[in-house]
Design an enzyme around this catalytic site. Structure first.
Site, PDB file in Angstrom:
ATOM      1  N   GLU A   1       9.349 -12.181  -2.335  1.00 45.07           N
ATOM      2  CA  GLU A   1       8.262 -11.580  -3.125  1.00 45.07           C
ATOM      3  C   GLU A   1       7.884 -12.621  -4.172  1.00 45.07           C
ATOM      4  O   GLU A   1       6.807 -13.200  -4.121  1.00 45.07           O
ATOM      5  CB  GLU A   1       8.753 -10.271  -3.766  1.00 45.07           C
ATOM      6  CG  GLU A   1       7.690  -9.556  -4.607  1.00 45.07           C
ATOM      7  CD  GLU A   1       8.236  -8.323  -5.344  1.00 45.07           C
ATOM      8  OE1 GLU A   1       9.457  -8.213  -5.523  1.00 45.07           O
ATOM      9  OE2 GLU A   1       7.404  -7.481  -5.772  1.00 45.07           O
TER      10      GLU A   1
ATOM     11  N   ASP B   1       5.332   0.717  -2.369  1.00 48.49           N
ATOM     12  CA  ASP B   1       6.281   0.137  -3.331  1.00 48.49           C
ATOM     13  C   ASP B   1       6.530   1.070  -4.532  1.00 48.49           C
ATOM     14  O   ASP B   1       7.490   1.834  -4.518  1.00 48.49           O
ATOM     15  CB  ASP B   1       5.794  -1.252  -3.782  1.00 48.49           C
ATOM     16  CG  ASP B   1       6.932  -2.153  -4.226  1.00 48.49           C
ATOM     17  OD1 ASP B   1       8.103  -1.750  -4.126  1.00 48.49           O
ATOM     18  OD2 ASP B   1       6.659  -3.294  -4.662  1.00 48.49           O
ATOM     19  N   ASP B   2       5.675   0.985  -5.548  1.00 49.98           N
ATOM     20  CA  ASP B   2       5.822   1.822  -6.757  1.00 49.98           C
ATOM     21  C   ASP B   2       4.450   2.403  -7.096  1.00 49.98           C
ATOM     22  O   ASP B   2       3.782   1.948  -8.025  1.00 49.98           O
ATOM     23  CB  ASP B   2       6.334   0.957  -7.924  1.00 49.98           C
ATOM     24  CG  ASP B   2       7.665   0.309  -7.613  1.00 49.98           C
ATOM     25  OD1 ASP B   2       8.685   1.010  -7.668  1.00 49.98           O
ATOM     26  OD2 ASP B   2       7.677  -0.896  -7.281  1.00 49.98           O
TER      27      ASP B   2
END
Ligand code: HPA
Ligand code: ZN
Length: 337
Positions: free
Chosen positions: A200, A278-279
């Site tokens: 990432e 993801d979030d």
């Protein structure tokens, strides 16, 4: 384009990269703060939202760990999970494999059992009320040491039949996968699946370590695999799945301009890429928003999104029979659209 958006929205899909703590919407954060008599460092929901501007992963993580502080009771964890399941269900997510970060909670005195029992209650409800299938992946925080990860694995012992796998998240650079080689080997011995965030912010060498040293079954993010062509072709040959998260990448400045997102390139090179949120409470969108962002900014057609949705089932940890059943549902949808 409008037709493509409708098609994407209705596609049956799996979500494979979702941090349950990252689905805590500001509204629920305020509700839980009130319920638990906690004073938040924000005066209202608007000021929470305006604090969500990040230059990198660490700036996000600092706020994300702070947000998790409102989660105290089994009911809180159950409500958190249910809010995500309802929202994902609207996006036609039929199967989801959710991450949770036990150390974020146990390190502030919340017992492991409280986290687990709350999440399991939410999962049972999602399965019975929404007909979704759900699996749990327990992540180790990589900024902490391997001993702390071992302690977490020991706490999980009574629940291992309810946990599908272990993962690795938090601050990547400076915390390479090899730091956790022993605890991942132990998790493997216990029959758990293995995943890790890699590539990432960290270099392609982190992805290589995660594959070669940890022996992971799936790569979370993996953006920087583009920098090592040998690694890329090997991952493609072994049908390795990547759980990519476009809006996260944009918000954390990993890929500031989504026109440069590596997913289309990786798809063309035969990697089993998937799209995930993801979030979502922090990055401005759930899974369909992530699909739609790539539809808008990249050269991807309906057939590509079908392949990506197929990949989400093929890359899941479901038994083969269940994968086939979901692929049948997907094929029927495509056929009838
Ligand atoms: N990367 C690393 N750790 C995380 C992330 C992420 O995208 N989201 C939540 N924890
Ligand atoms: Zn993540």
């Amino acid at each position: 384009m409008n037709n493509l958006i409708k098609f994407i929205e209705g596609l049956p899909k799996a979500e494979l990269h979702l941090h349950i703590e990252g689905s805590l919407e500001p509204e629920l954060m305020f509700e839980l703060a009130k319920r638990n008599n906690i004073t938040l460092p924000f005066k209202d929901i608007e000021s929470v939202k305006s604090a969500y501007k990040f230059n990198n992963l660490q700036e996000f993580l600092d706020i994300y760990y702070q947000g998790a502080n409102v989660l105290r009771t089994e009911e809180d964890f159950c409500d958190l999970a249910m809010a995500y399941f309802y929202r994902a269900h609207r996006d036609n997510v039929v199967h989801t494999e959710i991450f949770f970060d036990p150390q974020t909670h146990t390190d502030r005195g919340i017992p492991f059992n409280v986290v687990m029992n709350g999440l399991l209650a939410g999962i049972a409800k999602a399965e019975s009320e929404l007909g979704m299938s759900v699996q749990l992946i327990m992540c180790f925080l990589r900024h902490l040491d391997e001993e702390s990860a071992f302690a977490t694995l020991r706490m999980a012992e009574p629940f291992l039949d309810k946990i599908t796998g272990v993962g690795l998240d938090s601050s990547e650079v400076g915390n390479p996968p090899s730091k956790f080689r022993h605890v991942f080997a132990e998790a493997r011995k216990k029959g758990l699946k293995l995943v890790a965030h890699a590539g990432e912010e960290g270099a392609a060498s982190y992805i290589k370590e995660a594959l070669d040293i940890l022996g992971i079954d799936r790569i979370d993010h993996g953006n920087r695999i583009t920098e090592d062509h040998l690694l890329l072709t090997k991952a493609a040959r072994s049908a390795m799945a990547l759980t990519m998260c476009p809006l996260s990448n944009q918000k954390l400045q990993v890929v500031p301009d989504l026109r440069n997102h590596p997913l289309p390139y990786l798809l063309r090179h035969g990697l089993r890429v998937t799209i995930n949120s993801d979030d979502p409470a922090y990055f401005g969108g759930y899974v369909n928003d992530n699909y739609k962002a790539l539809a808008k900014y990249c050269d991807l057609k309906a057939d590509d999104f079908i392949e990506i949705a197929r990949n989400s089932f093929l890359g899941s940890f479901l038994p083969d029979q269940t994968v086939s059943a979901y692929l049948d549902v997907l094929d029927k949808y495509v056929d009838s659209f």
